[in-house]
Structures are given as C-alpha cells and as structure tokens.
Motif scaffolding. Sequence first.
Motif, mmCIF file in Angstrom:
data_model
loop_
_atom_site.group_PDB
_atom_site.id
_atom_site.type_symbol
_atom_site.label_atom_id
_atom_site.label_comp_id
_atom_site.label_asym_id
_atom_site.label_seq_id
_atom_site.Cartn_x
_atom_site.Cartn_y
_atom_site.Cartn_z
ATOM 1 N N GLN A 38 -13.341 -39.294 17.813
ATOM 2 C CA GLN A 38 -12.726 -38.471 16.784
ATOM 3 C C GLN A 38 -11.624 -39.248 16.093
ATOM 4 O OE1 GLN A 38 -11.419 -34.931 18.898
ATOM 5 N NE2 GLN A 38 -13.308 -33.853 18.359
ATOM 6 N N VAL A 39 -11.399 -38.936 14.831
ATOM 7 C CA VAL A 39 -10.305 -39.571 14.111
ATOM 8 C C VAL A 39 -8.984 -39.068 14.672
ATOM 9 C CG1 VAL A 39 -11.635 -39.913 12.006
ATOM 10 C CG2 VAL A 39 -10.377 -37.790 12.336
ATOM 11 N N SER A 40 -7.905 -39.767 14.376
ATOM 12 C CA SER A 40 -6.612 -39.468 14.986
ATOM 13 C C SER A 40 -6.083 -38.089 14.638
ATOM 14 C CB SER A 40 -5.588 -40.533 14.568
ATOM 15 O OG SER A 40 -5.478 -40.584 13.156
ATOM 16 N N TYR A 41 -6.479 -37.544 13.465
ATOM 17 C CA TYR A 41 -5.962 -36.241 13.045
ATOM 18 C C TYR A 41 -6.966 -35.110 13.268
ATOM 19 C CZ TYR A 41 -8.536 -37.757 8.881
ATOM 20 O OH TYR A 41 -9.501 -38.241 8.028
ATOM 21 N N ALA A 42 -7.992 -35.363 14.106
ATOM 22 C CA ALA A 42 -9.048 -34.367 14.312
ATOM 23 C C ALA A 42 -8.504 -33.068 14.895
ATOM 24 C CB ALA A 42 -10.130 -34.937 15.232
ATOM 25 N N THR A 43 -7.568 -33.161 15.855
ATOM 26 C CA THR A 43 -7.026 -31.964 16.489
ATOM 27 C C THR A 43 -6.297 -31.086 15.478
ATOM 28 O OG1 THR A 43 -6.780 -33.141 18.587
ATOM 29 C CG2 THR A 43 -5.528 -31.105 18.317
ATOM 30 N N ASP A 44 -5.482 -31.709 14.622
ATOM 31 C CA ASP A 44 -4.758 -30.949 13.600
ATOM 32 C C ASP A 44 -5.727 -30.301 12.616
ATOM 33 O OD1 ASP A 44 -2.377 -31.688 14.742
ATOM 34 O OD2 ASP A 44 -2.115 -33.444 13.458
ATOM 35 N N TRP A 45 -6.809 -30.995 12.294
ATOM 36 C CA TRP A 45 -7.789 -30.457 11.355
ATOM 37 C C TRP A 45 -8.464 -29.215 11.937
ATOM 38 C CZ3 TRP A 45 -13.109 -29.712 11.416
ATOM 39 C CH2 TRP A 45 -13.703 -29.454 10.176
ATOM 40 N N LEU A 46 -8.838 -29.295 13.215
ATOM 41 C CA LEU A 46 -9.483 -28.148 13.853
ATOM 42 C C LEU A 46 -8.542 -26.941 13.915
ATOM 43 C CD1 LEU A 46 -11.444 -29.873 16.765
ATOM 44 C CD2 LEU A 46 -12.411 -28.755 14.750
ATOM 45 N N LYS A 47 -7.266 -27.188 14.169
ATOM 46 C CA LYS A 47 -6.296 -26.102 14.212
ATOM 47 C C LYS A 47 -6.186 -25.424 12.854
ATOM 48 C CE LYS A 47 -3.385 -27.818 17.989
ATOM 49 N NZ LYS A 47 -2.043 -28.325 18.340
ATOM 50 N N THR A 70 -19.615 -43.376 14.050
ATOM 51 C CA THR A 70 -19.179 -44.784 14.067
ATOM 52 C C THR A 70 -20.376 -45.730 13.990
ATOM 53 O OG1 THR A 70 -19.267 -45.063 16.485
ATOM 54 C CG2 THR A 70 -17.246 -44.135 15.549
ATOM 55 N N TYR A 71 -21.587 -45.190 14.096
ATOM 56 C CA TYR A 71 -22.816 -45.981 14.045
ATOM 57 C C TYR A 71 -22.808 -47.126 15.057
ATOM 58 C CZ TYR A 71 -23.249 -43.333 9.748
ATOM 59 O OH TYR A 71 -23.318 -42.297 8.844
ATOM 60 N N SER A 72 -22.309 -46.833 16.252
ATOM 61 C CA SER A 72 -22.286 -47.833 17.323
ATOM 62 C C SER A 72 -23.693 -47.968 17.918
ATOM 63 C CB SER A 72 -21.298 -47.428 18.420
ATOM 64 O OG SER A 72 -19.979 -47.418 17.926
ATOM 65 N N THR A 73 -24.205 -49.182 17.931
ATOM 66 C CA THR A 73 -25.555 -49.431 18.417
ATOM 67 C C THR A 73 -25.534 -50.440 19.556
ATOM 68 O OG1 THR A 73 -27.774 -50.170 17.779
ATOM 69 C CG2 THR A 73 -25.920 -51.241 16.694
ATOM 70 N N GLY A 117 -15.271 -42.969 6.336
ATOM 71 C CA GLY A 117 -14.446 -41.996 5.613
ATOM 72 C C GLY A 117 -13.007 -42.444 5.465
ATOM 73 N N ASP A 118 -12.808 -43.738 5.191
ATOM 74 C CA ASP A 118 -11.467 -44.328 5.047
ATOM 75 C C ASP A 118 -10.657 -44.245 6.338
ATOM 76 O OD1 ASP A 118 -11.880 -45.052 2.393
ATOM 77 O OD2 ASP A 118 -11.211 -43.102 1.652
ATOM 78 N N ASN A 119 -11.352 -44.207 7.469
ATOM 79 C CA ASN A 119 -10.668 -44.182 8.761
ATOM 80 C C ASN A 119 -10.917 -45.455 9.565
ATOM 81 O OD1 ASN A 119 -9.392 -41.381 9.198
ATOM 82 N ND2 ASN A 119 -11.418 -40.905 8.382
ATOM 83 N N GLY A 120 -11.390 -46.511 8.919
ATOM 84 C CA GLY A 120 -11.652 -47.759 9.624
ATOM 85 C C GLY A 120 -12.879 -48.436 9.063
ATOM 86 N N ILE A 121 -13.672 -49.028 9.958
ATOM 87 C CA ILE A 121 -14.875 -49.711 9.515
ATOM 88 C C ILE A 121 -15.858 -49.822 10.671
ATOM 89 C CG2 ILE A 121 -14.085 -52.047 10.095
ATOM 90 C CD1 ILE A 121 -15.481 -53.000 7.503
ATOM 91 N N SER A 122 -17.139 -49.796 10.330
ATOM 92 C CA SER A 122 -18.211 -50.121 11.264
ATOM 93 C C SER A 122 -19.139 -51.071 10.527
ATOM 94 C CB SER A 122 -18.967 -48.860 11.702
ATOM 95 O OG SER A 122 -20.051 -49.190 12.552
ATOM 96 N N VAL A 145 -11.734 -47.764 14.530
ATOM 97 C CA VAL A 145 -11.337 -46.420 14.120
ATOM 98 C C VAL A 145 -9.819 -46.396 14.166
ATOM 99 C CG1 VAL A 145 -11.537 -43.958 14.541
ATOM 100 C CG2 VAL A 145 -13.445 -45.468 15.121
ATOM 101 N N ASP A 146 -9.179 -46.321 13.011
ATOM 102 C CA ASP A 146 -7.727 -46.465 12.915
ATOM 103 C C ASP A 146 -7.005 -45.493 13.830
ATOM 104 O OD1 ASP A 146 -8.030 -48.479 11.070
ATOM 105 O OD2 ASP A 146 -7.892 -47.149 9.340
ATOM 106 N N ASN A 147 -6.070 -46.057 14.588
ATOM 107 C CA ASN A 147 -5.221 -45.302 15.521
ATOM 108 C C ASN A 147 -5.996 -44.693 16.693
ATOM 109 O OD1 ASN A 147 -2.834 -45.686 13.859
ATOM 110 N ND2 ASN A 147 -3.715 -44.147 12.491
ATOM 111 N N VAL A 148 -7.250 -45.122 16.878
ATOM 112 C CA VAL A 148 -8.064 -44.580 17.974
ATOM 113 C C VAL A 148 -8.604 -45.686 18.866
ATOM 114 C CG1 VAL A 148 -10.053 -43.173 18.611
ATOM 115 C CG2 VAL A 148 -8.699 -42.574 16.588
#
Length: 215
Positions: A38-47, A70-73, A117-122, A145-148
């Motif tokens: 999850q992105v670093s602000y996922a918890t705040d978004w869900l709230k 993240t398309y991790s393979t 989504g501008d949260n890093g790169i894969s 994944v930035d900050n994760v």
Amino acid sequence: MIFGNNLIKVVCENKFHIEFNATDALKRVQLNPENLVQVSYATDWLKSRAEKHKDNEEVVLEMYRPFDWTYSTDYKGTLRKGDFIRDDSKAIPLDKLKRQDPILFFDDMILYEDELGDNGISILNVKIRAMRSCMLILQRLFVRVDNVLLRINDTRLFIDFEENLVIRECKKQESKYEDILRLCHGNDPRRLLRDMNWCAGKLPVLSVEREYIQY
C-alpha cells in the motif's frame, strides 16, 4: 507502458533456447492478498472514504478487486528448450566477466515500466553483453514505492562458450524505504534511491538460487 516488441532470444542449435519478453513476465505477476503493498497514505485515504459513507453509525466501504499494482514478477525467462539442474554452488565466474575482452555486442531494453500513480516506479529491463568467450544477460525488476519499500529481483544468465555451460542466477532483495534512506547523504539524498545500481549494492539479499545446463 509495455514494450511488447522488445525481445531477447538465445538459441544454441537444438540444445538450448530461452527468451525474455514482457508478456510472459507480466503473466508471472503474483497476487498474495496478505502481502499487498500500500502507498504511504493508504490508511488516511481509507479513513476519509469511511467518513463519507457513514450512515446510522455504520461504515460502508466500496468493494474493490485487489491486485499487485507494483507489477512485481518472479519471471526468470521463458525456457523453450533445455532443462536446468539446481545447484546453488554453481556461481557465475566473475573472473571471466572482469577480463578486458572486447565487447562484441551490447544492448539495453525495457520490457515494461509504470510510475505507480506518481508513488514511485516499477521497471523491468534487460541488458545483454556478448564477448568472444562468454555472454551475460541481466534482467532486473526494480520497484520503489515512495516511503514504503524498495525491491530488486535480478536474473543473470551467463553463457560460457568455452565450457558449453549456461548458469542462471536469481537473486531477490528488499528493504523498507526508510532503512535505505538513512544510508543516503548529500543535498538530495533521495536521488540515490532512483539509482538502481546504487540500491542493488545496499539492499539486503533475501534469497539466491542458481541452476545450470551443460550443453
């Protein structure tokens, strides 16, 4: 972005055939609902979503279909012909790669890439370097994944033309973002977290597997 026309194919007569392509790599993206990133602000978004859907003190959240965004393979090439034998002691001979032999062919290509989504790169890319005595292919999955977290999955395919030997080494590395950020210095410390080679030298190794084919 999928670069579907990019392809590396290695064929040795009727004994060995392996390919590296984007389609087969994406098929190996695994879904483990328990380990979704999850992105670093996922918890705040869900709230915030929960507060908007309050009705009689009951919280209702929209359903969604989880996927590995993240398309991790764990892709390590498409083996068309040949059978690898597992042997973790079969290391790639670095002395041959360090020799100052002329490079007869080199290429570097991307198989797929996403900015999350501008949260890093894969990004999954493949490099190939061929000399007279041997050839090395490096496929690297780099996920930030930035900050994760930071994650690297490397597959090295070494072909020794003198020994008629193929060695495949698969290495997985991963760390929390903040742990690697502590190792960065300078006016722009996060710049190093965009350097795949620098990160590869700092991330802890989770596992290394080796196998070979004698052809």
